[in-house]
Motif scaffolding. Structure first.
Motif, PDB file in Angstrom:
ATOM      1  N   ASN A  28      11.536 -20.048  -5.895  1.00  0.00           N
ATOM      2  CA  ASN A  28      12.093 -18.726  -6.194  1.00  0.00           C
ATOM      3  C   ASN A  28      11.307 -18.042  -7.311  1.00  0.00           C
ATOM      4  O   ASN A  28      11.065 -16.839  -7.262  1.00  0.00           O
ATOM      5  N   MET A  29      10.931 -18.824  -8.334  1.00  0.00           N
ATOM      6  CA  MET A  29      10.155 -18.255  -9.439  1.00  0.00           C
ATOM      7  C   MET A  29       8.754 -17.859  -8.969  1.00  0.00           C
ATOM      8  O   MET A  29       8.247 -16.810  -9.356  1.00  0.00           O
ATOM      9  N   LYS A  30       8.164 -18.690  -8.137  1.00  0.00           N
ATOM     10  CA  LYS A  30       6.833 -18.352  -7.611  1.00  0.00           C
ATOM     11  C   LYS A  30       6.891 -17.055  -6.810  1.00  0.00           C
ATOM     12  O   LYS A  30       6.027 -16.186  -6.962  1.00  0.00           O
ATOM     13  N   ASP A  31       7.930 -16.934  -5.985  1.00  0.00           N
ATOM     14  CA  ASP A  31       8.090 -15.717  -5.188  1.00  0.00           C
ATOM     15  C   ASP A  31       8.324 -14.500  -6.077  1.00  0.00           C
ATOM     16  O   ASP A  31       7.789 -13.419  -5.830  1.00  0.00           O
ATOM     17  N   ALA A  32       9.132 -14.684  -7.125  1.00  0.00           N
ATOM     18  CA  ALA A  32       9.406 -13.576  -8.051  1.00  0.00           C
ATOM     19  C   ALA A  32       8.124 -13.130  -8.743  1.00  0.00           C
ATOM     20  O   ALA A  32       7.858 -11.930  -8.867  1.00  0.00           O
ATOM     21  N   ASP A  37       3.293  -9.031  -8.681  1.00  0.00           N
ATOM     22  CA  ASP A  37       1.822  -9.074  -8.651  1.00  0.00           C
ATOM     23  C   ASP A  37       1.249  -9.937  -9.764  1.00  0.00           C
ATOM     24  O   ASP A  37       0.203  -9.623 -10.348  1.00  0.00           O
ATOM     25  N   LEU A  38       1.938 -11.022 -10.070  1.00  0.00           N
ATOM     26  CA  LEU A  38       1.457 -11.992 -11.042  1.00  0.00           C
ATOM     27  C   LEU A  38       1.091 -13.268 -10.294  1.00  0.00           C
ATOM     28  O   LEU A  38       1.745 -13.619  -9.310  1.00  0.00           O
ATOM     29  N   LEU A  86       9.488  -2.940 -15.177  1.00  0.00           N
ATOM     30  CA  LEU A  86       9.304  -1.497 -15.079  1.00  0.00           C
ATOM     31  C   LEU A  86       8.259  -1.145 -14.020  1.00  0.00           C
ATOM     32  O   LEU A  86       8.444  -0.204 -13.248  1.00  0.00           O
ATOM     33  N   LYS A  87       7.158  -1.905 -13.973  1.00  0.00           N
ATOM     34  CA  LYS A  87       6.121  -1.663 -12.968  1.00  0.00           C
ATOM     35  C   LYS A  87       6.642  -1.890 -11.555  1.00  0.00           C
ATOM     36  O   LYS A  87       6.229  -1.222 -10.615  1.00  0.00           O
ATOM     37  N   ALA A  88       7.545  -2.860 -11.425  1.00  0.00           N
ATOM     38  CA  ALA A  88       8.100  -3.183 -10.104  1.00  0.00           C
ATOM     39  C   ALA A  88       9.141  -2.168  -9.656  1.00  0.00           C
ATOM     40  O   ALA A  88       9.653  -2.256  -8.547  1.00  0.00           O
ATOM     41  N   GLY A  89       9.470  -1.231 -10.528  1.00  0.00           N
ATOM     42  CA  GLY A  89      10.411  -0.190 -10.158  1.00  0.00           C
ATOM     43  C   GLY A  89      11.868  -0.548 -10.379  1.00  0.00           C
ATOM     44  O   GLY A  89      12.756   0.111  -9.869  1.00  0.00           O
ATOM     45  N   HIS A  90      12.123  -1.598 -11.163  1.00  0.00           N
ATOM     46  CA  HIS A  90      13.503  -2.009 -11.425  1.00  0.00           C
ATOM     47  C   HIS A  90      14.176  -1.145 -12.481  1.00  0.00           C
ATOM     48  O   HIS A  90      15.391  -1.203 -12.628  1.00  0.00           O
ATOM     49  N   GLY A  91      13.384  -0.400 -13.220  1.00  0.00           N
ATOM     50  CA  GLY A  91      13.917   0.486 -14.248  1.00  0.00           C
ATOM     51  C   GLY A  91      14.517  -0.275 -15.417  1.00  0.00           C
ATOM     52  O   GLY A  91      14.397  -1.486 -15.529  1.00  0.00           O
ATOM     53  N   LYS A  92      15.176   0.479 -16.275  1.00  0.00           N
ATOM     54  CA  LYS A  92      15.766  -0.110 -17.471  1.00  0.00           C
ATOM     55  C   LYS A  92      16.852  -1.114 -17.119  1.00  0.00           C
ATOM     56  O   LYS A  92      16.998  -2.145 -17.774  1.00  0.00           O
ATOM     57  N   LYS A  93      17.576  -0.837 -16.071  1.00  0.00           N
ATOM     58  CA  LYS A  93      18.668  -1.731 -15.672  1.00  0.00           C
ATOM     59  C   LYS A  93      18.120  -3.114 -15.290  1.00  0.00           C
ATOM     60  O   LYS A  93      18.705  -4.136 -15.646  1.00  0.00           O
TER      61      LYS A  93
END
Length: 117
Positions: A28-32, A37-38, A86-93
């Motif tokens: 799951n961490m690898k996928d995240a 893009d890491l 933030l780069k992934a588009g998740h925003g502040k939340k």
């Protein structure tokens, strides 16, 4: 003074809980990480850094230098986490947990410069 120790233990707990799946190299961490893009090879490295920061936060009870080391490590890790969210588009939340830990680590660092112990 006791409040700063409690805060440091709270940060240590959060970091340790975040480090566990990374140190286990969970899929799951690898996928995240790949979704951010890491490189997936970074998972255990970030986990080890979080675990080290957690340990230093616990040791901060004995010396403020440990709190300073832990805070700087935590701030660096959380800057990466916040920017990735933030780069992934998740925003502040999406980045809120990292922002909260970042804030507590920053307060801990500031506290080391204002106390004499």
């Amino acid at each position: 003074m006791i409040l700063s120790y409690v805060t440091n233990l709270k940060v240590a707990k959060e970091l340790f809980n975040a480090a566990k799946p990374k140190l286990q190299n969970s899929q799951n961490m690898k996928d995240a990480f790949e979704s951010f893009d890491l490189p997936k090879e970074l998972v255990p490295v970030i986990g080890a850094a979080e675990a080290a920061a957690s340990l230093f936060m616990v040791l901060s009870i004995f010396n403020k230098r440990f709190a300073q080391i832990a805070s700087v490590l935590t701030l660096g890790i959380m800057i990466g986490a916040i920017s990735s969210h933030l780069k992934a588009g998740h925003g502040k939340k999406g980045a809120q947990h990292a922002i909260d830990v970042f804030t507590l680590a920053g307060l801990s660092l500031a506290d080391t410069f204002t106390t004499k112990k």
